[in-house]
Every structure is written in structure tokens, then in C-alpha cells.
Scaffold this active site. Structure first.
Site: not given
Ligand code: ATP
Length: 295
Positions: A10, A137
Site C-alpha cells: 500500500k 494496516d
């Protein structure tokens, strides 16, 4: 029999960070975009839990029970009254300790792979619950695409992106510890305002407007990452000079991210960054990318 799951890295296109809370966490407005750099996690039945890892930076990945992928397997096993008797193999391509959520990706991958191997048939919500327990996350690594995270990262709102964005990632020599970067943020920003998601940024993503996105990306952790890793300033300058529309530190760094106008420009920026000597290597990747996928 074995199961392999592919999970994306990401980049945070907005990372707005508030002041440290009483519990030590920070409130965030965190816009995640999954990018097409992937780890693959393969699980195979074994006598006991074992972790192996291959690929760039794999020497820095712990192979004991502290590996986030191992912890994911154990959490799922415990919830379903079984032992995590698997060999977990991680084929690493996401930079380690690079601010691209590599460990989180492996955790989400191990969870989905073990669920398929064991036939646990955990619901999406249960998997997301376990992800949130593993780290802030990890839920995003499972869902992929694009999402806005708020609170200390535990609230995740997925949204559609209106096009493909082309990125270059410059991998630094060395890593940065995420907690150390937050500590430096606290030192540099004692009165951080409450974080707020940028409407302009969310609109740019929904429309697939690369120019508008370039004007809207922000990372509140960037000054802290630069303070701890000053040579990143040279990398950011080299990418900007090579034609990047935007240049920023990815998450807590030290990977730096460069938004390109198109695929050709991304390749030219990657070549220029490699030639500049300001990073170890440069990688091209598109976004958004899908979340954890069984291969
Ligand atoms: P984030 O962007 O989520 O803050 P990161 O991308 O900066 O994380 P990771 O690659 O996830 O960093 O690794 C951070 C540390 O976590 C490593 O230095 C390592 O000690 C530990 N770790 C535990 N499990 C893993 C894993 N499966 N892969 C990589 N690192 C792991």
C-alpha cells in the site's frame, strides 16, 4: 495440498496524524491505495508451525512466532479450536520495513490461506476482526483497492477509484521503524491538529484525475521520516526532477513514492531514480490493486 495467496503493498496518499492520545495511539485520517507490488504466502500442512521467507530483504524478516503471518495463523487456529500446524512460506517482493505494509500483507495473506486450507469458512467480518487485532494496516491489506481509515486506523471505509494511477517506488538502503517515526512526529509536532480527510483528494481518486491527485497528496509523517533519514530529501528531489507529478514518503518510510502522468513516464522516472544513485532500486507499480487473492 497447499494454498497460495497474493497480497498487495500500500501507499498512503493522505496520512493526516493527530496528537498522541492518552493511550499512546494517534488519531488518523489515512487514505490507503493498494499498489501492484505483491508478496505471496503459501501454506502447506506440517507437523508444527514453521516460517520461511525468500526474496529481497528476507534476511530481516523474523522467522519465529513474532512474524505477523505466524501470529495470524495462530489467532485463526485458536478461534477454531485447532493448532496452527502449517509451513508458512513468504515470497517477499514488498520492501521490508519500507512503509508499504509488507508485514501486514503477509498477515492478511496467511489468514486467508489458512482459512482456505483448513476449511474454517470464517466470515469476512471475522477475518477483518482478526486483522484489526494484528495491526492497524492489516484490514486494508485484506480488502485492497482504496479505503479511508479513521480513528486510530480501525475504522475502514472502502471506496471506488475512477481510473488507474501509475507510481514509482524508490526503495531506500535500510529501513525505518514505524514507532520511531511516530515518536519523532510527536517531538516535531507537539500541537498536531485533529486529522481530517481531504475532500479534494477523495474526489481526485473517485474521478481518476491524476493532476488533481498530485496536488492533494500529503503525508504528515514525512518531516519525521526526513529528520531520521535525511538522504530521502535527495531521492524526492531526483524523482521530481525526472518528471514526477508528486513525490512523497510512503507511510512511515523510508520508501518514497512518485506519481507519474502515465506508464511511460513512470518507467522514465524509475530509470532516472536508479541512475541517480539516491536509492537502492526503483520499482514501477499501478494502483488500485486487488486485496488478498487466492491463486
Ligand atoms: P507499515 O507500513 O505497516 O508500518 P512497514 O512496511 O514499514 O510497515 P514491515 O515490512 O511490515 O514494515 O516490517 C516491519 C517490521 O516488522 C520488520 O522489521 C520485522 O521485524 C517485523 N515483521 C514481522 N513480520 C513480518 C513479515 N511477515 N514481513 C516483514 N516484516 C515482518
Amino acid at each position: 495440498m497447499s494454498v497460495t495467496v497474493r497480497i498487495p503493498a500500500k501507499v498512503n496518499v493522505q496520512l493526516a496524524v493527530g496528537a498522541a492520545r492518552a493511550d499512546g495511539f494517534h488519531d488518523l485520517a489515512n487514505v490507503f491505495l493498494a499498489v501492484g507490488l505483491y508478496d505471496e504466502v503459501t501454506v502447506t500442512p506440517a507437523d508444527e508451525l514453521r516460517v520461511t521467507c525468500a526474496g529481497p530483504g528476507s534476511g530481516q524478516v523474523p522467522l519465529d512466532r513474532t512474524n505477523l503471518a505466524a501470529r495470524a495463523a495462530e489467532l485463526l487456529a485458536a478461534r477454531h479450536g485447532r493448532t496452527a500446524d502449517v509451513h508458512l512460506h513468504i515470497a517477499k517482493d514488498i520492501p521490508v520495513a519500507g512503509g508499504m505494509a509488507g508485514g501486514s500483507a503477509d498477515a492478511a495473506g496467511a489468514l486467508v490461506a489458512c482459512d482456505a486450507l483448513w476449511g474454517t469458512e470464517a466470515s469476512r467480518d471475522e477475518l477483518l476482526d482478526i486483522c484489526a487485532e494484528l495491526g492497524s494496516d492489516v484490514p486494508f491489506s485484506l480488502v485492497g483497492g482504496a479505503a479511508l481509515g479513521t480513528g486510530r486506523g480501525e475504522k475502514l471505509e472502502v471506496f471506488e477509484v475512477g481510473g488507474t494511477f501509475h507510481w514509482v517506488f524508490a526503495v531506500a538502503d535500510g529501513g525505518l521503524s514505524t514507532p520511531a517515526v511516530y515518536r519523532e512526529f510527536d517531538r516535531l509536532t507537539p500541537k498536531a491538529p485533529a486529522p481530517q480527510a481531504s475532500r479534494a483528494l477523495l474526489d481526485a481518486l473517485r474521478k481518476g484525475d491524476v493532476g488533481a491527485l498530485a496536488g492533494a497528496v500529503t503525508n504528515d509523517l514525512q518531516p519525521a521520516a526526513l529528520s531520521l533519514f535525511p538522504s530521502l530529501a535527495g531521492t524526492l528531489a531526483a524523482g521530481a526532477e525526472a518528471g514526477a507529478l508528486a513525490a512523497l514518503v510512503s507511510g512511515s518510510g523510508p520508501t518514497t513514492a512518485f506519481l507519474a502522468a502515465d506508464a511511460g513516464s513512470a518507467r522514465r522516472i524509475a530509470d532516472a531514480l536508479t541512475a541517480s544513485g539516491t536509492c537502492r532500486t526503483a520499482r514501477v507499480a499501478d494502483s488500485p490493486a486487488p486485496g488478498a487473492t487466492v491463486l
